[in-house]
Structures are given as structure tokens and as C-alpha cells.
Design a protein around this motif. Structure first.
Motif, PDB file in Angstrom:
ATOM      1  N   PRO A 289       0.940  -1.324   0.212  1.00 43.71           N
ATOM      2  CA  PRO A 289      -0.042  -0.149   0.111  1.00 43.71           C
ATOM      3  C   PRO A 289       0.721   1.186  -0.061  1.00 43.71           C
ATOM      4  CG  PRO A 289      -0.934  -1.533   1.720  1.00 43.71           C
ATOM      5  CD  PRO A 289       0.676  -2.005   1.059  1.00 43.71           C
ATOM      6  N   MET A 290       2.222   1.156   0.406  1.00 41.72           N
ATOM      7  CA  MET A 290       3.156   2.536   0.527  1.00 41.72           C
ATOM      8  C   MET A 290       3.755   2.603  -0.822  1.00 41.72           C
ATOM      9  SD  MET A 290       4.494   1.733   4.416  1.00 41.72           S
ATOM     10  CE  MET A 290       5.588   3.133   4.236  1.00 41.72           C
ATOM     11  N   LEU A 291       3.517   1.616  -1.845  1.00 40.65           N
ATOM     12  CA  LEU A 291       4.151   1.766  -2.964  1.00 40.65           C
ATOM     13  C   LEU A 291       3.809   2.519  -3.939  1.00 40.65           C
ATOM     14  CD1 LEU A 291       7.185   0.429  -4.104  1.00 40.65           C
ATOM     15  CD2 LEU A 291       5.913  -1.323  -5.025  1.00 40.65           C
ATOM     16  N   HIS A 292       4.172   3.592  -4.535  1.00 38.55           N
ATOM     17  CA  HIS A 292       3.727   4.273  -5.729  1.00 38.55           C
ATOM     18  C   HIS A 292       4.477   3.753  -6.967  1.00 38.55           C
ATOM     19  CE1 HIS A 292       3.008   7.535  -8.516  1.00 38.55           C
ATOM     20  NE2 HIS A 292       2.114   7.856  -7.641  1.00 38.55           N
ATOM     21  N   SER A 293       3.417   3.574  -8.100  1.00 40.24           N
ATOM     22  CA  SER A 293       4.018   3.083  -9.300  1.00 40.24           C
ATOM     23  C   SER A 293       5.025   3.684 -10.020  1.00 40.24           C
ATOM     24  CB  SER A 293       2.652   2.809 -10.351  1.00 40.24           C
ATOM     25  OG  SER A 293       2.203   4.157 -10.540  1.00 40.24           O
ATOM     26  N   ARG A 294       5.245   5.135  -9.530  1.00 34.25           N
ATOM     27  CA  ARG A 294       6.159   5.930 -10.414  1.00 34.25           C
ATOM     28  C   ARG A 294       7.379   6.370  -9.174  1.00 34.25           C
ATOM     29  NH1 ARG A 294       3.451   9.940 -11.498  1.00 34.25           N
ATOM     30  NH2 ARG A 294       3.875  11.255  -9.889  1.00 34.25           N
ATOM     31  N   ASP A 295       6.771   6.805  -7.870  1.00 33.48           N
ATOM     32  CA  ASP A 295       7.886   7.421  -6.964  1.00 33.48           C
ATOM     33  C   ASP A 295       8.426   6.192  -6.257  1.00 33.48           C
ATOM     34  OD1 ASP A 295       7.037   9.931  -7.974  1.00 33.48           O
ATOM     35  OD2 ASP A 295       5.664   9.992  -6.466  1.00 33.48           O
ATOM     36  N   GLY A 296       7.743   5.076  -5.980  1.00 30.74           N
ATOM     37  CA  GLY A 296       8.522   4.095  -5.438  1.00 30.74           C
ATOM     38  C   GLY A 296       7.815   3.835  -3.850  1.00 30.74           C
ATOM     39  N   LEU A 297       8.834   3.391  -2.806  1.00 32.29           N
ATOM     40  CA  LEU A 297       8.441   3.549  -1.724  1.00 32.29           C
ATOM     41  C   LEU A 297       8.569   4.519  -0.808  1.00 32.29           C
ATOM     42  CD1 LEU A 297       7.078   1.253   0.383  1.00 32.29           C
ATOM     43  CD2 LEU A 297       9.690   0.712   0.919  1.00 32.29           C
ATOM     44  N   LEU A 387      13.350   4.142  -3.442  1.00 37.00           N
ATOM     45  CA  LEU A 387      13.020   4.586  -1.997  1.00 37.00           C
ATOM     46  C   LEU A 387      12.934   6.056  -2.056  1.00 37.00           C
ATOM     47  CD1 LEU A 387      15.210   2.118   0.219  1.00 37.00           C
ATOM     48  CD2 LEU A 387      12.907   1.815  -0.576  1.00 37.00           C
ATOM     49  N   ILE A 388      11.908   6.725  -1.247  1.00 38.17           N
ATOM     50  CA  ILE A 388      11.948   8.102  -1.049  1.00 38.17           C
ATOM     51  C   ILE A 388      12.018   8.206   0.330  1.00 38.17           C
ATOM     52  CG2 ILE A 388      11.251   8.692  -3.399  1.00 38.17           C
ATOM     53  CD1 ILE A 388       8.420   8.986  -2.528  1.00 38.17           C
ATOM     54  N   GLY A 389      12.399   9.296   0.894  1.00 41.19           N
ATOM     55  CA  GLY A 389      12.240  10.001   2.246  1.00 41.19           C
ATOM     56  C   GLY A 389      13.470  10.173   2.976  1.00 41.19           C
TER      57      GLY A 389
END
Length: 396
Positions: A289-297, A387-389
Motif C-alpha cells: 500500500p505504501m508503494l507508488h507506481s512511479r515514485d517508489g516506496l 526509495l524516497i524519504g
């Protein structure tokens, strides 16, 4: 002293007066929207009504001044389906409903193949004539629309555009492009082409060739009314061609297929090329649920005063017995592990951010922050996600 009957009569008169005043007031403030016209269309509707009223007023004025008035039952005509190299004609009627002589002149046409002619150049009041538009369809199969411009001395209708349209029947239609359905690497994918004619009764595919890996094909004639998508084309015959190839590396691919066809059993083979595209699924996919198709986790902003843990499902899309493992991680301070689940083809991926790691920003642009999973023996069977953050120290 007023009698009881007189009192009732007076009250009745007063009531009637009050009600009459109310009805007069209501009549001045109540307006009704036109039936069937939505609020969003109201302005456009009222604009058209205003134009119609204005034209009617101009016609009445022209009538009273003894001027001509050009009236046409229609200004457009659709021939529908017509054969190639056919000459089609249509006559448009023009009436003079005015009180003065009406002059008519066909000024120009949109194509030299469209011939516009008027039977009579001047019409007395009450007379009619016709303007004939003639169009030669030629060979090219296409939808066409041609027009002729008529000039009159009607001050309310000085320019009249007459339009004819239609569709030239096609001898043989072959789509220029086709699409394979998406599939996994190593899977056979298929594309269906519909080849049809609006003139002939027989289309045979006698050969097909392509450089696509594992290319194969088959064709068969299907009933002309079996394809709803072609109902407007009114085909006389449809040949359904199925093309197959074997999906290779993940991503989009394209290729060309050359078809060899015979129409109505003639000996001359017609060659047509079709450009085909398709897409091969990535051999491995990630789910969370935290995974975006373009931006990632998206990890958010985390403090380094404690350990953080995230879980994803890794799913492989191939049947071969390949061992999946963690191929690469950035930054290296992350602890990433993978293990199979009870469901065949699914793995559980765990990302641990240890307590006390240095402040870190996960930034895809700088290629810092990603996880790659796959077969260590063949990186064609691999995939990755960013991974972003950020991880920050609490005292910062």
C-alpha cells in the motif's frame, strides 16, 4: 348600517383585489426555464433563439420592403456508401418566398471534381430552381465532404453553402497498425487483425512473414455481421487474422508483419505491411500500500533513535525455477532480506533501517535509495524500485 350580505360582498371584492394584485406581481417575477434545456446549455440556447428571432424579423422586414427571400429545404446531403469511380449528383432546391426577384450564382466549389450548376439564375416571387452538385468519387477509399458556395441578392442570406458527403467503398482494408496483448517473458502473445472489403466477396490470406521471435499466424473468414465494431462500415466480407509471437525481454517491443492477400480469387498477390507493438511484463513485481507506481516506496521522515521495518510482497511472473535474491541496495546501511511465502511465486521482502544510522536522504535523482531483486545468474530476470524519504538524527 350595512347588511350582512353587503359585508360579504365587500370582503369578496377586497379578496379578489388582493389576489389579483398578487397574481399580477407573480406574473412579473416568475419565469420558466425552457423544457429539456439544462442550466449549462441555457446561454447557448437563448443565443440561438435570439438569432432565429432576429432572422425572422429581417425576413419580415425584407418582405414588407418587396425584397427577395431565399428558402432551402436542406443545405446538406449524404450519399452514404458509393463505389469507386462513380459520379454522384444531388440537386438542392431553392425557393423565392420574397416579394422581389431573387438572383442565384454558384460562385465557387471546394474541389474541381465538384460541379455546381443552377437551372435558373433569376427567380420571380414564388418560383423555385435547383443547384446540382456532382462529385466523382475516384479510387481512393475514404470519407469525403465537398461544398459549393451560392451567392444571392437576399439581404438576409447573401451566402449559402451547399454540402455533399459520403464514403467511397473500399476494395481492401488492412489496418496499418496492430497491438499484441501484454504478456510475461517467454509467453506466446497474440494480436487479431480484421481485414475487410466493402466491394468484394472473398479475401484470402495466402502468406505472412515477420522477424518476430516465434512468429506464427492463421486466418479464417467470419460472417460479415459478426463484428459489431465494423457495423458502420457495412463490410461484404471479413477475414480475421491471428498473429502470434513469443514475448522476450521486459518492456515494449515492435515488429513488422507482411501479409500476402488475394481478392476475389485473382492471381495478383497484394502485399500489405502492418506495424505491430506489444509490451512484456516485468518478470518481477512489488506490492505494498505504501508503494507508488512511479515514485517508489515512500518511507517518510524517520528518526534514527529507533529501528524501522517495512514489508513488501515480491511476485515473480515466470514458471522457471529461479532463485530470487537481493541483488543491490542503496544506501548500503539498509538491511534488506527476502524469503519465500507459502504461496507459489510470492516472496516476503523486509527492509530494516537500523537504529543509529547516519542522517540519510533517499533521492532517486542522485541514484541514492533503491532495492533491486532478481536472479543472480541472469539479470534479465530482475526488477527494482526506488526509495524516497529521509532518516534524520533527533538532535538535528
Amino acid at each position: 348600517m350595512m347588511s350582512i350580505t353587503g359585508k360579504f360582498l365587500l370582503v369578496g371584492i377586497l379578496l379578489a383585489s388582493v389576489l389579483g394584485g398578487l397574481s399580477t406581481g407573480l406574473a412579473t417575477i416568475v419565469t420558466y426555464a425552457p423544457y429539456g434545456v439544462s442550466k449549462t446549455e441555457r446561454a447557448e440556447y437563448e443565443k440561438k433563439v435570439s438569432l432565429i428571432k432576429r432572422e425572422e424579423a429581417l425576413r419580415k422586414e425584407a418582405q414588407s420592403m418587396g425584397l427577395p427571400q431565399a428558402v432551402l429545404p436542406s443545405t446538406r446531403y449524404d450519399f452514404g456508401l458509393v463505389d469507386p469511380h462513380t459520379t454522384a449528383s444531388h440537386a438542392f432546391e431553392i425557393w423565392n418566398h420574397g416579394a422581389g426577384p431573387l438572383t442565384i450564382d454558384v460562385a465557387e466549389t471546394t474541389c474541381k471534381c465538384t460541379v455546381g450548376s443552377a437551372q435558373k439564375g433569376t427567380l420571380a416571387p414564388g418560383e423555385k430552381t435547383s443547384v446540382t452538385l456532382t462529385w466523382n468519387t475516384g479510387q481512393k477509399s475514404e470519407q469525403y465532404e465537398q461544398a459549393a458556395r451560392v451567392i444571392t441578392n437576399d439581404p438576409t442570406r447573401e451566402v449559402i453553402d451547399l454540402t455533399v458527403s459520403g464514403v467511397v467503398r473500399t476494395e481492401l482494408f488492412v489496418p496499418a497498425k496492430g497491438v499484441f496483448h501484454s504478456g510475461d517473458a517467454g509467453e506466446v502473445v497474440e494480436s487479431t487483425l480484421l481485414i475487410y472489403s466493402q466491394q468484394h466477396d472473398d479475401i484470402a490470406v495466402v502468406g505472412a512473414e515477420s522477424d518476430l521471435v516465434g512468429f506464427d499466424w492463421e486466418s479464417n473468414v467470419v460472417p460479415s455481421d459478426s463484428q459489431p465494431s465494423l457495423s458502420e462500415q457495412q463490410p461484404t466480407v471479413i477475414n480475421q487474422v491471428k498473429l502470434r509471437c513469443r514475448a522476450q525481454k521486459p518492456g515494449r517491443f515492435q515488429g513488422e508483419v507482411k501479409l500476402h492477400l488475394l481478392v476475389n480469387g485473382e492471381s495478383d498477390v497484394i502485399e500489405k505491411s502492418v506495424e505491430l507493438t506489444g509490451r512484456v511484463h516485468a518478470p518481477i513485481s512489488f506490492h505494498s500500500p505504501m508503494l507508488h507506481s512511479r515514485d517508489g516506496l515512500d518511507l517518510g521522515t524517520l528518526g534514527n533513535d529507533q529501528e524501522h521495518e517495512f514489508h513488501l510482497i515480491v511476485r515473480k511472473h515466470f514458471d522457471e525455477e529461479r532463485a530470487l535474491s537481493v541483488l543491490d541496495v542503496s544506501p548500503k546501511s539498509l538491511d534488506v532480506s527476502i524469503e519465500p511465502t507459502s504461496r507459489f511465486g510470492d516472496y516476503r521482502l523486509t527492509i530494516r533501517i537500523p537504529k543509529g544510522i547516519p542522517s540519510t536522504i533517499f533521492n532517486l535523482d542522485q541514484k541514492r535509495g533503491y532495492v533491486q531483486i532478481g536472479d543472480p545468474e541472469n539479470e534479465d530476470f530482475s526488477n527494482w524500485f526506488p526509495l524516497i524519504g529521509a532518516v534524520v538524527a533527533n538532535d538535528e
